[in-house]
Design an enzyme around this catalytic site. Structure first.
Site, mmCIF file in Angstrom:
data_model
loop_
_atom_site.group_PDB
_atom_site.id
_atom_site.type_symbol
_atom_site.label_atom_id
_atom_site.label_comp_id
_atom_site.label_asym_id
_atom_site.label_seq_id
_atom_site.Cartn_x
_atom_site.Cartn_y
_atom_site.Cartn_z
ATOM 1 N N HIS A 205 -102.917 15.794 -81.801
ATOM 2 C CA HIS A 205 -103.054 14.499 -81.110
ATOM 3 C C HIS A 205 -103.208 13.356 -82.111
ATOM 4 C CE1 HIS A 205 -103.906 17.238 -77.780
ATOM 5 N NE2 HIS A 205 -104.847 17.764 -78.540
ATOM 6 N N ARG B 133 -71.051 2.530 -92.358
ATOM 7 C CA ARG B 133 -72.370 2.646 -92.971
ATOM 8 C C ARG B 133 -72.907 4.073 -93.095
ATOM 9 N NH1 ARG B 133 -75.208 -2.353 -92.758
ATOM 10 N NH2 ARG B 133 -77.226 -1.314 -92.674
ATOM 11 N N HIS C 252 -46.684 6.852 -74.005
ATOM 12 C CA HIS C 252 -47.128 8.245 -73.982
ATOM 13 C C HIS C 252 -47.172 8.750 -75.424
ATOM 14 C CE1 HIS C 252 -47.464 12.488 -73.010
ATOM 15 N NE2 HIS C 252 -47.600 12.182 -71.720
ATOM 16 N N ASP C 253 -48.408 8.997 -75.934
ATOM 17 C CA ASP C 253 -48.543 9.324 -77.350
ATOM 18 C C ASP C 253 -47.893 10.652 -77.731
ATOM 19 O OD1 ASP C 253 -50.430 10.794 -75.927
ATOM 20 O OD2 ASP C 253 -52.084 10.423 -77.337
ATOM 21 N N SER D 42 -89.016 -5.382 -97.771
ATOM 22 C CA SER D 42 -89.191 -6.422 -96.761
ATOM 23 C C SER D 42 -88.735 -7.748 -97.339
ATOM 24 C CB SER D 42 -90.660 -6.511 -96.331
ATOM 25 O OG SER D 42 -90.891 -7.687 -95.571
ATOM 26 N N ARG E 40 -83.958 5.269 -90.037
ATOM 27 C CA ARG E 40 -82.531 5.353 -89.708
ATOM 28 C C ARG E 40 -82.202 6.726 -89.117
ATOM 29 N NH1 ARG E 40 -79.554 4.095 -94.717
ATOM 30 N NH2 ARG E 40 -80.712 2.159 -94.488
ATOM 31 N N ARG F 281 -57.343 19.225 -63.153
ATOM 32 C CA ARG F 281 -57.238 18.186 -64.196
ATOM 33 C C ARG F 281 -57.403 16.801 -63.599
ATOM 34 N NH1 ARG F 281 -57.855 15.492 -68.758
ATOM 35 N NH2 ARG F 281 -56.007 15.056 -70.008
#
Length: 476
Positions: A151, A12, A78-79, A281, A295, A321
């Site tokens: 305000h 989206r 293991h990639d 709506s 959004r 690590r």
């Protein structure tokens, strides 16, 4: 397609360009470029790697045999080693020297830095275009008086363009942050299992001078100025924190702007673009909800919270690590960028199509202006011979009376009539109404807009003119 979860960020919000930057294809092509850079560097520094082997690697840099890699990964779990194997299948002559002396983080972490750098460049490009649209809007409406709020209560007037400059200034700060972080991005280089380059000490028979040249040579081949001087197995996860904080800053700026636009749309003064066939709506056909600004706010909150992920990850890494960063990074970094990409596209779309309603703006301003003009009225009355203290008390009481007429009785603001009826002011209703020119009460708003656009924004747009011309495609 409909029987599994799909990320809304891809489906989206985010552009194809940003999605590609974080795609597997981008990642694995970059791995192969890094393996070529390593092999070239080792060849140039005297290891027994031939030009023929390097040419073979280059020949298959783009045509990745994904099915072979996938099948191998299912076997070895293991990639990196799966893709080393797959590359070797295509490059039998170079098979033995691929990944020589490196650890998995050589391709993994260097690619992460490269990908984030490319993504930051795209974010910068879109941010600059949002700034250009906002600057045009500010210039167009720099002299249109509008009621300002503190305000969310009526305060001294400003102009529509000056308010837009407040949004624009926050984006200029975000741009400064992007440029600072981009300017400091460095590669990990090739430092081995714990960052000591022990494997290269072995490969180069202890030749310190040659080992010192490895990282700078790799950095140059990959388009970077340098590598981090020290590391564990990985680059410091503090880098991820810096990057996501920049994204969170942009999100905060966009959120603030979108909030203001939503409030202005409620007041019917300024409106985000609303398409001919758009439905506001499902129940109330007349409604024009500020759904794009909403959004922006929604995605922005996600990004601001997402920035906690790399901060916590950075804080909890153990010694040289641990692997508890990996799964988190796979989510937090790409999704932070995809969300900001969607936010900036929405900002581009909204700012480019903002609709201003001057008559509504003027009506609301004039309804409050008599209260704000009381100091000027009092000064005019003093010039006509009145007593300042006496006039101040009279204006205070008349203002309260007019306020009650508005709030309790639902009447129009009749403060000017009340003042005209009091002989102490020596001012007729006609004279008072003649003084009610909104432009008299906006201070230096126009001059401030001119100065800001000329001295701050124009140089930025001029420096980044090659980035301008972006348009946004909104999917929903």
């Amino acid at each position: 397609m409909y029987d599994r979860y799909q990320s809304p960020l891809s489906e989206r919000y985010a552009s194809k360009e940003m999605q590609y930057i974080f795609s597997p294809d981008m990642k694995f092509r970059t791995w192969r470029k890094l393996w070529i850079a390593l092999a070239e560097t080792e060849h140039e520094l005297g290891l027994p790697i031939t030009q023929e082997q390097i040419e073979e690697l280059k020949e298959h840099a783009e045509d990745i045999n994904y099915e072979v890699a996938k099948e191998r990964e299912a076997l070895v779990r293991h990639d990196v080693m799966a893709h080393v194997y797959a590359y070797g299948v295509q490059c039998p002559k170079a098979k033995g020297i691929i990944h020589l002396g490196a650890t998995s983080c050589y391709v993994g972490d260097n690619t992460d830095i490269i990908v984030m750098t490319e993504a930051l460049k795209l974010v910068k490009k879109k941010l600059v275009n949002v700034m250009e649209k906002l600057a045009s809007f500010a210039e167009e409406y720099k002299a249109l008086p509008t009621l300002a709020f503190t305000h969310f209560q009526p305060a001294q007037p400003t102009t529509v363009g000056k308010r837009a400059c407040l949004w624009l200034q926050e984006f200029t700060l975000d741009l400064e942050d992007i440029e600072h972080v981009l300017g400091g991005m460095k590669l990990l280089g090739s430092k081995g299992t714990t960052g000591t380059q022990a494997s290269f000490l072995e490969l180069f028979d202890g030749d310190q001078e040659k080992i010192d040249r490895i990282d700078p040579m790799i950095a140059e081949k990959m388009g970077f100025q340098e590598c981090y001087a020290v590391s564990g197995q990985t680059y410091s996860r503090k880098v991820d924190t810096r990057v996501l904080n920049v994204l969170a800053g942009i999100a905060a700026s966009a959120h603030k702007m979108s909030n203001d636009i939503r409030l202005l749309q409620h007041l019917k003064e300024v409106e985000e673009p609303f398409e001919k066939n758009q439905i506001g709506s499902s129940a109330m056909a007349y409604k024009r909800n500020p759904m794009r600004s909403e959004r922006i706010a929604s995605l922005s909150r996600y990004v601001m919270v997402d920035a906690l992920n790399p901060a916590i990850t950075s804080a909890t890494q153990w010694f040289e690590r641990t692997l508890d960063d990996s799964a988190n990074k796979r989510l937090s970094i790409p999704e932070g960028f995809l969300a900001v990409d969607g936010i900036l596209d929405l900002c581009l779309n909204v700012v480019d199509g903002l609709v201003v309603y001057p008559k509504v703006i003027e009506k609301r301003l004039r309804s409050e202006l008599p209260f704000m003009a009381t100091e000027n009225i009092m000064m005019d009355a003093v010039k006509a011979g009145g007593d300042r203290q006496e006039l101040h008390e009279k204006i205070r009481k008349l203002s309260m009376e007019a306020g009650e007429n508005v709030k309790k009785k639902g009447k129009e603001n009749n403060l000017l009539e009340l003042i005209a009826q009091d002989p102490a002011f020596h001012l007729s209703l006609e004279e008072l109404e003649a003084a009610m020119q909104p432009s008299r009460y906006i201070g230096r708003a126009v001059e401030q807009v001119d100065k800001f656009l000329k001295q701050v924004v124009s140089p930025i747009l001029s420096e980044n003119k090659e980035l301008l011309g972006v348009t946004a495609e909104i999917k929903v």
